[in-house]
Design an enzyme around this catalytic site. Structure first.
Site, PDB file in Angstrom:
ATOM      1  N   HIS A  37       0.867  -1.177   0.000  1.00  0.00           N
ATOM      2  CA  HIS A  37       0.000   0.000   0.000  1.00  0.00           C
ATOM      3  C   HIS A  37       0.906   1.230   0.000  1.00  0.00           C
ATOM      4  CE1 HIS A  37      -2.599   3.100   1.688  1.00  0.00           C
ATOM      5  NE2 HIS A  37      -1.949   3.075   2.829  1.00  0.00           N
ATOM      6  N   TYR A  44      -6.352   8.967   1.498  1.00  0.00           N
ATOM      7  CA  TYR A  44      -6.529   9.619   2.799  1.00  0.00           C
ATOM      8  C   TYR A  44      -5.331  10.538   3.050  1.00  0.00           C
ATOM      9  CZ  TYR A  44      -3.374   5.992   4.704  1.00  0.00           C
ATOM     10  OH  TYR A  44      -2.304   5.158   4.952  1.00  0.00           O
ATOM     11  N   ASP A  62     -27.935 -21.549  16.589  1.00  0.00           N
ATOM     12  CA  ASP A  62     -29.187 -22.279  16.756  1.00  0.00           C
ATOM     13  C   ASP A  62     -29.197 -23.419  15.747  1.00  0.00           C
ATOM     14  OD1 ASP A  62     -29.539 -20.666  14.507  1.00  0.00           O
ATOM     15  OD2 ASP A  62     -31.632 -20.238  14.932  1.00  0.00           O
TER      16      ASP A  62
END
Length: 698
Positions: free
Chosen positions: A112, A143, A432
């Site tokens: 990156h 960013y 469940d």
């Protein structure tokens, strides 16, 4: 986490370098923060050492010692260390350490890009490293953060740059980059060039700046972008805490520590459980392809139903060819192709009075789903239930084992089907199950995930065998008021209500096909789940389809299925309830039999007080409003809980949402926040549809 949508002027106020004419607005999370990783690690080391921990620096792990299925130690270039428990938190070296232990780690290291500009005149005199929030430019995968008088920029916009973890250099052999560490690879400026233009477009001051430093930093991606956590069953005592980014490192550390010491994390982490990947999702080719795609999608806004694009199709049911002929619109789950609706049913949707959906909730949805739900309520429909996991439990100790592991009473005659729960020792719902007793020592279990199989295998005694039969079998749900009219002529067995009661099972034949038939319904209508072997699945589909023509049978998909099950209030484990919830909070206390003897989690339930929260049924007030799940719910203007599952209830003419909330009286007004607006809703009694269960027990 607090967040607010803000106008361009507020964006400019928070980030003065921003060209406010280029944005429509922003989303501000004032609680966001920054941590300098090296300093944060050092601080934690000091605290740990104060409590007796030892850190041995510069030791290269060369082997994991094991004996009789348990880890016994770690071998390094500076000696061997005995250990009853080993945690592999090796980052992009995780697959290498896992290979030493004989444990597969589905992780792909990728590079990156991160750059730092030279000094900016606009930031001259700045002394704080981060006086502004981190600025994220989602549309361009960028960013930005301050480094006093410079700007740091990270990019996910470039092509995926996979790294072979076996070739990552040792610490002393790290490449000669400004940061000089194994995770720092040489910068490739050609990959960053398009992003640099986007940076200057959003922050004009960068148009006169230059890149002073850049590197390609390596970190870890999994096929679904989540960490890989938990203890290996193949090597007891060997724990994984891999694909962990700085942003969630402390949370992972807390969860894994609790898991090791207390037997369970206090926070639900089933989406990070190392068992979650199917065998078909663990191949090197799959991990590489999906890991690379996850890198591409890091800053994408992903719709809750958005399926991956490749590799597909991967897992298909025996009915796949017929589903394609009917124009199935497939989404994906667990590698399975799952029809969500069928274009062949489009004529049935004509003339239906449906509210117009907003663009977001209309994605991966079709009005055909309403037609399929209507056909299920009025006639009969075929549902592909093959992707649901099936386990076979056999052996002389099978009954005693399942009685000890689950909450309901399974000591019934063969032919009985029971809904029950797996609990952890704190009383939280691990899963469940639907358990069919097919013979004295043979049970078929409808489970949720590989974690269920793993949990049972960890506790099974020597006289019990557990086998996953999912891939070798298939299932069709035949549901609707005409289900008996369709099925009965195809079998010599009595499928009447008296002859084949609700929650019963029979091994019989449908035409030429041997099936295990279970009278169950997850949609609130008369019908059966019909199981057979995979090689006979297509014949079963064709037999039912041909016989159903005179009854107006349709194939129906998961979109209609989800709507119908929410109208009945049937819970979905992993969405509506997890290990953070007890049966009484989740509204499934009916599946607990405290009088049957001891079972896992019983002691915790005995000590539990009155629930302080409940899974609550909501009906949205406006018939045209739709929410999708995971939205915050406000009571008296304050955030009080969140939506778990939601779908438009076509029978009810309203959107149904289930939410975790404090105990509230029926009729209480609440608001669900959706796309920045408060949507009025009302607490409702459940089940919302057919509370007398008359339609199922015909």
């Amino acid at each position: 986490m607090r967040g607010e949508v803000v106008r361009p002027s507020r964006c400019k106020e928070l980030w003065p370098l921003l060209d406010e004419t280029k944005v429509l607005g922003g989303f501000h999370t004032p609680g966001d923060g920054l941590a300098r990783a090296v300093l944060a690690c050092r601080a934690q080391m000091v605290r740990a050492e104060a409590r007796g921990a030892r850190f041995l620096e510069r030791h290269t792990v060369t082997g994991i010692e094991r004996e009789a299925g348990r880890v016994t130690g770690v071998v390094t270039d500076r000696g061997a260390f005995p250990a009853d428990h080993v945690v592999s938190a090796a980052g992009f070296w995780g697959p290498v350490v896992g290979r030493m232990a004989g444990v597969d780690v589905p992780l792909l290291p990728l590079a990156h890009q991160y750059v730092t500009t030279g000094p900016l005149p606009e930031l001259a005199g700045a002394r704080a490293e981060a006086s502004r929030p981190i600025l994220r430019f989602q549309d361009r995968d960028l960013y930005f953060r301050e480094h006093t008088d410079r700007i740091g920029i990270g990019s996910y916009a470039h092509r995926p740059l996979p790294v072979d973890p076996c070739t990552v250099p040792a610490y002393d052999e790290a490449p000669d980059t400004p940061r000089r560490m194994p995770s720092s690879y040489p910068f490739t400026p050609e990959d960053f060039a398009p992003s640099w233009k986007d940076c200057a477009w959003l922050l004009p001051a960068l148009g006169k700046a230059d890149i002073q430093e850049g590197f390609n930093g390596v970190f870890s991606f999994t096929p679904d972008g989540m960490p890989v956590l938990g203890e290996s069953r193949s090597l007891r005592g060997f724990w994984l805490a891999e694909a962990v980014w700085v942003t969630h490192s402390a949370g992972v550390a807390k969860a894994v520590a609790e898991w090791m010491v207390e037997g369970r994390p206090r926070t639900d982490v089933h989406e990070c459980d190392l068992t979650r990947f199917e065998d078909a999702q663990r191949s090197p080719a799959y991990v590489r392809e999906r890991g690379s795609q996850r890198f591409v999608e890091v800053y994408d806004v992903i719709h809750p139903l958005q399926p991956m694009e490749r590799p597909r199709p991967l897992r298909v049911s025996p009915f796949y060819a017929r589903q394609c002929e009917l124009g199935a619109s497939f989404l994906e789950g667990g590698g399975w192709e799952r029809p969500h609706w069928y274009e062949a049913n489009a004529p049935l949707a004509e003339g239906l009075d449906l509210p117009e959906r907003d663009a977001w909730s209309a994605r991966h949805w079709s009005p055909v789903a309403a037609a399929e739900a209507k056909a299920t309520r009025e006639k009969v429909a075929l549902y592909d239930m093959t992707p649901l996991r099936r386990l076979e439990v056999t052996g002389p100790g099978a009954l005693a084992f399942l009685q000890r592991m689950t909450t309901n009473n399974l000591a019934k005659k063969p032919g009985a089907v029971t809904y029950t729960l797996l609990l952890d020792e704190s009383g939280g719902i691990r899963s469940d199950l639907t358990v069919a007793r097919l013979a004295e020592d043979r049970f078929q279990i409808g489970a949720n995930s590989r974690a269920d199989e793993d949990w049972l295998l960890r506790h099974a005694p020597d006289d019990v065998r557990i086998r996953d039969i999912t891939s070798g079998t298939c299932c069709i749900g035949v549901w609707g008021p005409l289900a008996r009219d369709l099925v009965q002529p195809l079998t010599r067995d009595d499928f009447s209500h008296r002859g084949f009661g609700y929650f019963r099972a029979k091994e019989t034949y449908i035409g030429h096909v041997p099936v295990t038939a279970m009278r169950l319904s997850y949609v609130g209508e008369l019908g059966w789940e019909l199981y057979t072997s995979a090689d006979l699945g297509l014949r079963l589909w064709d037999t039912l389809w041909e016989a159903g023509r005179e009854h107006g049978v349709v194939a129906a998909g998961r979109s209609a299925f989800n709507s119908l099950r929410l109208e009945k209030g049937y819970r979905s484990w992993g969405h509506d309830m997890t290990g953070e919830h007890t049966p009484y909070e989740a509204g499934v206390g009916f599946a607990v039999r405290m009088d049957k003897g001891d079972f896992a989690g019983r002691a915790a339930l005995e000590k539990a007080g009155e629930p302080r929260r409940r899974l609550t049924a909501l009906l949205l007030d406006d018939p045209a409003s739709v929410v999708l799940g995971k939205e915050p719910v406000f009571v008296d203007g304050e955030p009080a809980g969140y939506v778990t599952s939601a779908a438009y209830g076509y029978t009810l003419g309203r959107c149904v949402a289930y939410a975790w909330l404090p105990p509230l009286a029926t009729g209480t007004a609440v608001h669900v926040e959706y796309a920045g607006r408060k949507v009025p809703a009302t607490v409702a009694d459940e089940p919302l549809f057919d509370p007398e269960m008359s339609r199922i027990r015909r």
